[in-house]
Design a protein around this motif. Sequence first.
Motif: not given
Length: 309
Positions: A130-135, A149-153, A294-298
């Motif tokens: 799990q990750a909680s990020i704001r872009i 969810d990094v698996r879904t991402l 963007a999320a993959v990069g973070r």
Amino acid sequence: MSLTADPGTISAPSETSVSARRRHYAEFYGLAPLPADFGVVLGNCQAESLRTVMDAEGRRFVRVPAVHEMTAEDAERLHEVVRSAHSVVTQPVRDDYHGLPLGTRQVAAATDGRVLTLPPVRFGGLYPFQASIRIPAFEESLPIVDYHDVRTLAATAGIPVASALPPDAVRAIGQSSLEVLRTREALTDVAVSDLFDEVTADHVRTVNHPGNAIWLPLGVRVLGVLGLGGGVTDPGRPLLNAVHAPLLPEVVDAWSLADQPRDHWIVDGAEIDDAEVRAAHTDWYASHPGLVVAAVGRLTDLLAVWRDA
């Protein structure tokens, strides 16, 4: 570290909702008199949990809105309130947050009371997916639960990852998040990371929502630093309890938890199948390809753990 606002669609609140909000923060808005002697706890949603365990009859901590919810009127009122406070306990907030004078230094300049800083608490060891990020470029929230969810991402981005982690990888993710926490707490006045020396499922409900296993001892610690006695107030209920993420079998194994694995979310008391959440997020990602990139990069480091497992 500066706080990051929780995104959301902003619409004009109704008169009823405004009135309810002002009643909820009655002392802050002057609908009830401020106590003769009081402190303030300032920050995001975590601040209210800490305030709850420190507030007591004869040792008041006034409820104030979370900083990401404050308006210009609220910021002006906050400066008035802290002027009379004996202490301000705050997460670090950058200057001119949301274009308002809500920064830690700005609030400190408005009070003669003691200013005590502590870091926002995050721990990935119980929810390693799990990750909680704001872009900033993407204001819209994820459906159902606003956690990636990094698996879904990874599946959306075409990145092969493991379906599960070995326990040592789970512990490594936990230790990595504690290293970040130690770095942050080195710049503040109160340590938190050692409260994770023994991990239970009550330590965090999601990566950024600690439970009573954190708030009660942290409240004792903060009161001690402030020189205020009397012990913490047990609220008699779980704090930050609205959302519980699934508890994976390898997580139970990694930390030798007494709890059984759980393959569903709990949102406002309702069970939601994780497959339903992941399907909704997959659809959402399909219509937000820029956010996926963007999320993959973070989340490079976290994705690397799942890719190499």
